[in-house]
Design a protein around this motif. Structure first.
Motif, PDB file in Angstrom:
ATOM      1  N   GLN A 164       4.122 -13.335  13.729  1.00  0.00           N
ATOM      2  CA  GLN A 164       4.023 -13.892  12.377  1.00  0.00           C
ATOM      3  C   GLN A 164       3.006 -13.106  11.552  1.00  0.00           C
ATOM      4  O   GLN A 164       3.235 -12.843  10.373  1.00  0.00           O
ATOM      5  N   ALA A 165       1.907 -12.718  12.166  1.00  0.00           N
ATOM      6  CA  ALA A 165       0.906 -11.913  11.459  1.00  0.00           C
ATOM      7  C   ALA A 165       1.490 -10.568  11.042  1.00  0.00           C
ATOM      8  O   ALA A 165       1.237 -10.094   9.928  1.00  0.00           O
ATOM      9  N   ILE A 166       2.284  -9.968  11.913  1.00  0.00           N
ATOM     10  CA  ILE A 166       2.923  -8.690  11.578  1.00  0.00           C
ATOM     11  C   ILE A 166       3.848  -8.862  10.381  1.00  0.00           C
ATOM     12  O   ILE A 166       3.822  -8.052   9.440  1.00  0.00           O
ATOM     13  N   LEU A 167       4.662  -9.911  10.399  1.00  0.00           N
ATOM     14  CA  LEU A 167       5.580 -10.155   9.283  1.00  0.00           C
ATOM     15  C   LEU A 167       4.817 -10.375   7.978  1.00  0.00           C
ATOM     16  O   LEU A 167       5.205  -9.859   6.923  1.00  0.00           O
ATOM     17  N   THR A 168       3.724 -11.102   8.046  1.00  0.00           N
ATOM     18  CA  THR A 168       2.915 -11.360   6.860  1.00  0.00           C
ATOM     19  C   THR A 168       2.275 -10.068   6.348  1.00  0.00           C
ATOM     20  O   THR A 168       2.257  -9.813   5.129  1.00  0.00           O
ATOM     21  N   LEU A 169       1.785  -9.241   7.255  1.00  0.00           N
ATOM     22  CA  LEU A 169       1.216  -7.955   6.849  1.00  0.00           C
ATOM     23  C   LEU A 169       2.274  -7.056   6.218  1.00  0.00           C
ATOM     24  O   LEU A 169       1.998  -6.355   5.228  1.00  0.00           O
ATOM     25  N   GLU A 170       3.477  -7.069   6.769  1.00  0.00           N
ATOM     26  CA  GLU A 170       4.562  -6.266   6.188  1.00  0.00           C
ATOM     27  C   GLU A 170       4.900  -6.736   4.777  1.00  0.00           C
ATOM     28  O   GLU A 170       5.133  -5.910   3.883  1.00  0.00           O
ATOM     29  N   GLU A 171       4.896  -8.054   4.564  1.00  0.00           N
ATOM     30  CA  GLU A 171       5.130  -8.583   3.221  1.00  0.00           C
ATOM     31  C   GLU A 171       4.021  -8.129   2.268  1.00  0.00           C
ATOM     32  O   GLU A 171       4.289  -7.755   1.122  1.00  0.00           O
ATOM     33  N   GLY A 172       2.790  -8.192   2.741  1.00  0.00           N
ATOM     34  CA  GLY A 172       1.675  -7.736   1.927  1.00  0.00           C
ATOM     35  C   GLY A 172       1.763  -6.254   1.617  1.00  0.00           C
ATOM     36  O   GLY A 172       1.476  -5.816   0.496  1.00  0.00           O
ATOM     37  N   GLN A 173       2.187  -5.494   2.601  1.00  0.00           N
ATOM     38  CA  GLN A 173       2.345  -4.053   2.419  1.00  0.00           C
ATOM     39  C   GLN A 173       3.416  -3.763   1.364  1.00  0.00           C
ATOM     40  O   GLN A 173       3.234  -2.888   0.514  1.00  0.00           O
ATOM     41  N   GLN A 174       4.513  -4.501   1.411  1.00  0.00           N
ATOM     42  CA  GLN A 174       5.572  -4.324   0.421  1.00  0.00           C
ATOM     43  C   GLN A 174       5.084  -4.705  -0.979  1.00  0.00           C
ATOM     44  O   GLN A 174       5.391  -4.022  -1.959  1.00  0.00           O
ATOM     45  N   ALA A 175       4.325  -5.780  -1.062  1.00  0.00           N
ATOM     46  CA  ALA A 175       3.781  -6.207  -2.350  1.00  0.00           C
ATOM     47  C   ALA A 175       2.824  -5.154  -2.904  1.00  0.00           C
ATOM     48  O   ALA A 175       2.853  -4.845  -4.104  1.00  0.00           O
ATOM     49  N   LEU A 176       1.998  -4.599  -2.034  1.00  0.00           N
ATOM     50  CA  LEU A 176       1.071  -3.554  -2.461  1.00  0.00           C
ATOM     51  C   LEU A 176       1.831  -2.323  -2.926  1.00  0.00           C
ATOM     52  O   LEU A 176       1.499  -1.724  -3.951  1.00  0.00           O
ATOM     53  N   ALA A 177       2.867  -1.954  -2.188  1.00  0.00           N
ATOM     54  CA  ALA A 177       3.670  -0.784  -2.564  1.00  0.00           C
ATOM     55  C   ALA A 177       4.320  -0.990  -3.930  1.00  0.00           C
ATOM     56  O   ALA A 177       4.335  -0.081  -4.764  1.00  0.00           O
ATOM     57  N   ALA A 178       4.832  -2.180  -4.166  1.00  0.00           N
ATOM     58  CA  ALA A 178       5.470  -2.468  -5.451  1.00  0.00           C
ATOM     59  C   ALA A 178       4.445  -2.452  -6.584  1.00  0.00           C
ATOM     60  O   ALA A 178       4.719  -1.925  -7.672  1.00  0.00           O
ATOM     61  N   ALA A 179       3.271  -2.999  -6.315  1.00  0.00           N
ATOM     62  CA  ALA A 179       2.242  -3.084  -7.350  1.00  0.00           C
ATOM     63  C   ALA A 179       1.641  -1.726  -7.685  1.00  0.00           C
ATOM     64  O   ALA A 179       1.206  -1.498  -8.817  1.00  0.00           O
ATOM     65  N   THR A 180       1.618  -0.830  -6.726  1.00  0.00           N
ATOM     66  CA  THR A 180       0.951   0.461  -6.937  1.00  0.00           C
ATOM     67  C   THR A 180       1.945   1.621  -7.004  1.00  0.00           C
ATOM     68  O   THR A 180       1.541   2.776  -6.916  1.00  0.00           O
ATOM     69  N   GLN A 181       3.226   1.308  -7.151  1.00  0.00           N
ATOM     70  CA  GLN A 181       4.253   2.350  -7.194  1.00  0.00           C
ATOM     71  C   GLN A 181       3.936   3.371  -8.282  1.00  0.00           C
ATOM     72  O   GLN A 181       3.629   3.030  -9.411  1.00  0.00           O
ATOM     73  N   GLY A 182       4.000   4.626  -7.899  1.00  0.00           N
ATOM     74  CA  GLY A 182       3.732   5.704  -8.836  1.00  0.00           C
ATOM     75  C   GLY A 182       2.264   6.031  -9.008  1.00  0.00           C
ATOM     76  O   GLY A 182       1.915   6.986  -9.687  1.00  0.00           O
ATOM     77  N   SER A 183       1.417   5.236  -8.395  1.00  0.00           N
ATOM     78  CA  SER A 183      -0.018   5.484  -8.503  1.00  0.00           C
ATOM     79  C   SER A 183      -0.401   6.620  -7.564  1.00  0.00           C
ATOM     80  O   SER A 183       0.009   6.654  -6.412  1.00  0.00           O
ATOM     81  N   GLY A 184      -1.167   7.507  -8.045  1.00  0.00           N
ATOM     82  CA  GLY A 184      -1.649   8.598  -7.211  1.00  0.00           C
ATOM     83  C   GLY A 184      -3.052   8.340  -6.693  1.00  0.00           C
ATOM     84  O   GLY A 184      -3.694   9.247  -6.154  1.00  0.00           O
ATOM     85  N   GLN A 185      -3.525   7.132  -6.850  1.00  0.00           N
ATOM     86  CA  GLN A 185      -4.881   6.807  -6.451  1.00  0.00           C
ATOM     87  C   GLN A 185      -5.026   6.844  -4.933  1.00  0.00           C
ATOM     88  O   GLN A 185      -4.208   6.288  -4.198  1.00  0.00           O
ATOM     89  N   GLU A 186      -6.090   7.472  -4.486  1.00  0.00           N
ATOM     90  CA  GLU A 186      -6.350   7.604  -3.057  1.00  0.00           C
ATOM     91  C   GLU A 186      -6.523   6.243  -2.382  1.00  0.00           C
ATOM     92  O   GLU A 186      -6.069   6.043  -1.256  1.00  0.00           O
ATOM     93  N   SER A 246      -5.115   3.434  -3.037  1.00  0.00           N
ATOM     94  CA  SER A 246      -3.811   2.810  -2.827  1.00  0.00           C
ATOM     95  C   SER A 246      -3.154   3.360  -1.569  1.00  0.00           C
ATOM     96  O   SER A 246      -2.634   2.605  -0.737  1.00  0.00           O
ATOM     97  N   GLN A 247      -3.174   4.661  -1.441  1.00  0.00           N
ATOM     98  CA  GLN A 247      -2.587   5.293  -0.256  1.00  0.00           C
ATOM     99  C   GLN A 247      -3.362   4.912   1.004  1.00  0.00           C
ATOM    100  O   GLN A 247      -2.777   4.679   2.057  1.00  0.00           O
ATOM    101  N   GLN A 248      -4.675   4.844   0.876  1.00  0.00           N
ATOM    102  CA  GLN A 248      -5.506   4.464   2.012  1.00  0.00           C
ATOM    103  C   GLN A 248      -5.198   3.028   2.442  1.00  0.00           C
ATOM    104  O   GLN A 248      -5.076   2.741   3.635  1.00  0.00           O
ATOM    105  N   ALA A 249      -5.059   2.149   1.487  1.00  0.00           N
ATOM    106  CA  ALA A 249      -4.745   0.754   1.805  1.00  0.00           C
ATOM    107  C   ALA A 249      -3.397   0.657   2.515  1.00  0.00           C
ATOM    108  O   ALA A 249      -3.264  -0.084   3.498  1.00  0.00           O
ATOM    109  N   GLN A 250      -2.416   1.395   2.045  1.00  0.00           N
ATOM    110  CA  GLN A 250      -1.096   1.403   2.697  1.00  0.00           C
ATOM    111  C   GLN A 250      -1.213   1.897   4.137  1.00  0.00           C
ATOM    112  O   GLN A 250      -0.636   1.320   5.059  1.00  0.00           O
ATOM    113  N   GLY A 251      -1.956   2.962   4.321  1.00  0.00           N
ATOM    114  CA  GLY A 251      -2.142   3.520   5.656  1.00  0.00           C
ATOM    115  C   GLY A 251      -2.858   2.565   6.597  1.00  0.00           C
ATOM    116  O   GLY A 251      -2.495   2.445   7.770  1.00  0.00           O
ATOM    117  N   LEU A 252      -3.853   1.889   6.083  1.00  0.00           N
ATOM    118  CA  LEU A 252      -4.599   0.933   6.907  1.00  0.00           C
ATOM    119  C   LEU A 252      -3.740  -0.275   7.289  1.00  0.00           C
ATOM    120  O   LEU A 252      -3.835  -0.776   8.417  1.00  0.00           O
TER     121      LEU A 252
END
Length: 86
Positions: free
Chosen positions: A27-49, A51-57
């Protein structure tokens, strides 16, 4: 020393708890994946380091939890193998 049935009962309880923990981790994995998708959608097109670091983490956290599930599963199998030889 505990009798064979007591040992088997203890192993059964331990494996039940391990299965419960694996469900919680899933369940934690599924929740993290949802958060990751939300972050990706919110920061799409952003070149900020950051944002990329958060996705990687988040990806690293998901991989770590998956590894923990594998370790728990191996432990459960070992315990069940022991119980079957009693």
């Amino acid at each position: 020393m505990a009798g064979v049935e007591e040992i088997r009962a203890g192993i059964s309880l331990a494996t039940q708890k391990a299965q419960e923990s694996m469900a919680a981790i899933q369940q934690a994995i599924l929740t993290l994946e949802e958060g990751q998708q939300a972050l990706a959608a919110a920061t799409q097109g952003s070149g900020q380091e950051e944002s990329q670091q958060a996705q990687g983490l988040l990806s690293e956290a998901i991989q770590t939890l998956s590894g923990v599930q594998g370790t728990i599963n191996a432990s459960t199998q070992a315990a069940e193998g022991y119980a079957s030889r009693l």
